[in-house]
Design an enzyme around this catalytic site. Structure first.
Site, short mmCIF file in Angstrom:
data_model
loop_
_atom_site.label_atom_id
_atom_site.label_comp_id
_atom_site.label_asym_id
_atom_site.label_seq_id
_atom_site.Cartn_x
_atom_site.Cartn_y
_atom_site.Cartn_z
N GLU A 91 -27.93 -35.41 32.63
CA GLU A 91 -27.47 -36.39 31.89
C GLU A 91 -27.50 -37.59 32.27
O GLU A 91 -27.15 -38.00 33.90
CB GLU A 91 -25.72 -36.14 31.35
CG GLU A 91 -25.78 -34.83 30.51
CD GLU A 91 -24.34 -34.45 30.11
OE1 GLU A 91 -23.50 -35.32 30.40
OE2 GLU A 91 -24.32 -33.19 29.89
N CYS A 104 -24.66 -44.78 34.33
CA CYS A 104 -23.98 -43.44 35.23
C CYS A 104 -25.10 -42.36 35.50
O CYS A 104 -25.62 -41.91 34.38
CB CYS A 104 -22.94 -43.03 34.45
SG CYS A 104 -22.10 -41.54 35.13
N CYS A 111 -23.73 -28.08 39.47
CA CYS A 111 -22.81 -28.47 40.68
C CYS A 111 -22.06 -27.38 41.21
O CYS A 111 -21.95 -26.38 40.39
CB CYS A 111 -21.69 -29.51 40.06
SG CYS A 111 -20.51 -30.20 41.37
N CYS A 115 -14.74 -27.53 40.37
CA CYS A 115 -13.35 -28.09 39.78
C CYS A 115 -13.20 -27.52 38.35
O CYS A 115 -13.93 -27.58 37.57
CB CYS A 115 -13.64 -29.54 39.76
SG CYS A 115 -14.04 -30.60 41.41
N CYS A 118 -13.69 -29.50 35.00
CA CYS A 118 -15.25 -30.21 34.96
C CYS A 118 -16.35 -29.12 34.26
O CYS A 118 -16.32 -28.17 34.95
CB CYS A 118 -15.40 -30.89 36.32
SG CYS A 118 -17.24 -31.72 36.21
N CYS A 331 -19.12 -35.74 31.11
CA CYS A 331 -20.07 -35.19 32.15
C CYS A 331 -20.34 -33.88 32.06
O CYS A 331 -19.49 -33.05 32.40
CB CYS A 331 -19.94 -35.77 33.56
SG CYS A 331 -21.38 -36.50 33.81
N1 SAH Z 1 -18.91 -34.98 41.82
C1 SAH Z 1 -18.47 -36.26 41.96
C2 SAH Z 1 -18.95 -37.07 40.93
C3 SAH Z 1 -19.01 -36.53 39.53
S1 SAH Z 1 -17.63 -36.50 38.43
C4 SAH Z 1 -16.89 -36.33 41.85
O1 SAH Z 1 -16.05 -35.53 41.69
O2 SAH Z 1 -16.54 -37.40 41.96
C5 SAH Z 1 -17.08 -38.01 38.08
C6 SAH Z 1 -15.70 -38.11 37.66
O3 SAH Z 1 -15.16 -37.60 36.51
C7 SAH Z 1 -14.76 -37.38 38.92
O4 SAH Z 1 -13.72 -38.19 39.10
C8 SAH Z 1 -14.25 -36.07 38.13
O5 SAH Z 1 -13.37 -35.45 38.69
C9 SAH Z 1 -14.22 -36.61 36.65
N2 SAH Z 1 -14.25 -35.66 35.82
C10 SAH Z 1 -14.75 -34.27 35.92
N3 SAH Z 1 -14.39 -33.74 34.62
C11 SAH Z 1 -13.55 -34.39 33.98
C12 SAH Z 1 -12.91 -34.32 32.60
N4 SAH Z 1 -12.95 -33.25 32.00
N5 SAH Z 1 -12.38 -35.38 31.93
C13 SAH Z 1 -12.11 -36.54 32.77
N6 SAH Z 1 -12.92 -36.83 33.91
C14 SAH Z 1 -13.53 -35.70 34.60
#
Ligand code: SAH
Length: 340
Positions: A91, A104, A111, A115, A118, A331
């Site tokens: 994306e 972005c 990944c 987390c 995510c 994302c």
């Molecule tokens: N892997 C990297 C970059 C990608 S995620 C990282 O973790 O920073 C980009 C941001 O979106 C990160 O801060 C991540 O924690 C956040 N993110 C992931 N899932 C999310 C969600 N469901 N709602 C809001 N932010 C989210």
């Protein structure tokens, strides 16, 4: 076949030397790709015909295709599902503001950070994206929308888990003889690979760093972010301090607000103990709910209340402006939905 949009000028010079091309041809081809945005050797008309034919046999120019576009009705945000040559899907998001435009980009297909909140990580990691794929994410979106001014590496994937290609990508896209984007208009977001943060600082690439902190307590963080078992918050603070010392770039700490989970008074106090007096910025992001994580989007007043409590404790915190809110996906969600 060798991908040529994956290469720095120096690398193209080496490759061309083997083919006995004159040295200046490397810069010419680099310019054709990164300044004139030509992605077909046939269109490089300032090269001799014979050389163009040879290049076609020895090299390829990696391209991406737009699989689907989601256009916002509330602002000019566009979210793209992009297909790579091997049919994998990532994306990218285009966001237009009054005086700038940001893209972005994704850094990996999937990944492996795990987390819990995510969507990008739910089916694991398929593979790293190459530097040329990262570059094409940007150029493809620029072809469709005009030049962007900023890049945030905050899409699918953990960029520091794809360190070599990310470094190459930044080197190529900031090359003054090519796209010439400034280092300071690039922001890399990481879930917190402390040793890689230091390594990035040592490269001298001087991009902006965002750290996905989200929890200011180690045990709590480890419940939602497995990477916390590898690096403690103390390791991360040490690494981000190092990053600031080396680059002079103020680090921003991202904090996805999950109401009732990480916006308690103890969280305010922990954040204060960690960050007070440091030249940092806390970026509050409302949780974008996903199916696999049983929490709701926080109300605006919950976000504002948390911001005020942080500000009262002397911390510099702002709420991230939400773009394309009507395209109901954060994302990784578009990709997962498409796969379903
Ligand atoms: N892997 C990297 C970059 C990608 S995620 C990282 O973790 O920073 C980009 C941001 O979106 C990160 O801060 C991540 O924690 C956040 N993110 C992931 N899932 C999310 C969600 N469901 N709602 C809001 N932010 C989210």
């Amino acid at each position: 076949m060798i991908s040529i949009n994956d290469k720095t000028i120096a690398e193209i010079e080496d490759l061309f030397k083997e083919k006995s091309y004159q040295k200046f041809r490397a810069k010419q081809v680099f310019r054709a790709i990164h300044v004139n945005r030509i992605n077909d050797f046939d269109d490089m008309t300032d090269l001799p015909l014979k050389m163009r034919e040879e290049l076609k046999n020895d090299f390829k120019i990696d391209r991406l295709d737009v699989l689907k576009t989601f256009e916002s009705k509330v602002d000019q945000t566009k979210k793209y599902l992009l297909q790579l040559a091997d049919k994998n899907i990532v994306e990218a998001v285009y966001m237009a503001y009054k005086d700038r435009a940001t893209i972005c980009i994704s850094s990996q297909v999937g990944c492996r950070m795990g987390c819990t909140f995510c969507a990008s990580t739910k089916n694991g990691m398929v593979r790293n994206m190459t530097a040329s794929e990262l570059i094409e994410e940007v150029y493809l979106v620029e072809r469709l929308n005009g030049p962007i001014s900023n890049i945030v590496i905050m899409g699918i994937g953990e960029p520091l888990d794809n360190f070599t290609n990310i470094k190459k990508f930044i080197e190529i896209i900031t090359d003054p003889k090519g796209r010439n984007l400034s280092h300071r208009s690039i922001t890399l977001s990481t879930s917190g690979l402390a040793t890689k943060i230091k390594e990035l600082a040592d490269t001298g690439l001087d991009v902006n760093l965002a750290l996905s902190l989200h929890y200011a307590d180690n045990q709590k963080r480890a419940v939602y972010m497995p990477v916390a078992n590898r690096y403690s918050i103390e390791d991360l603070i040490e690494a981000t301090d190092y990053y600031f010392d080396k680059t002079g770039r103020r680090v921003s700490f991202e904090y996805v607000v999950i109401d009732g989970v990480n916006n308690l008074n103890e969280d305010v106090e922990n954040l204060h103990d960690l960050l007070f007096g440091k030249n940092v910025h806390i970026n509050l992001i409302p949780l974008n709910p996903i199916e696999e994580f049983d929490h709701k989007k926080p109300a605006s007043k919950v976000l504002e209340d948390f911001r005020q409590r942080l500000t009262k404790r002397g911390l510099n915190a702002t709420i991230r402006r939400s773009m394309g809110s009507d395209i109901d996906a954060s994302c990784g969600q578009l990709r997962n939905n498409y796969a379903r």
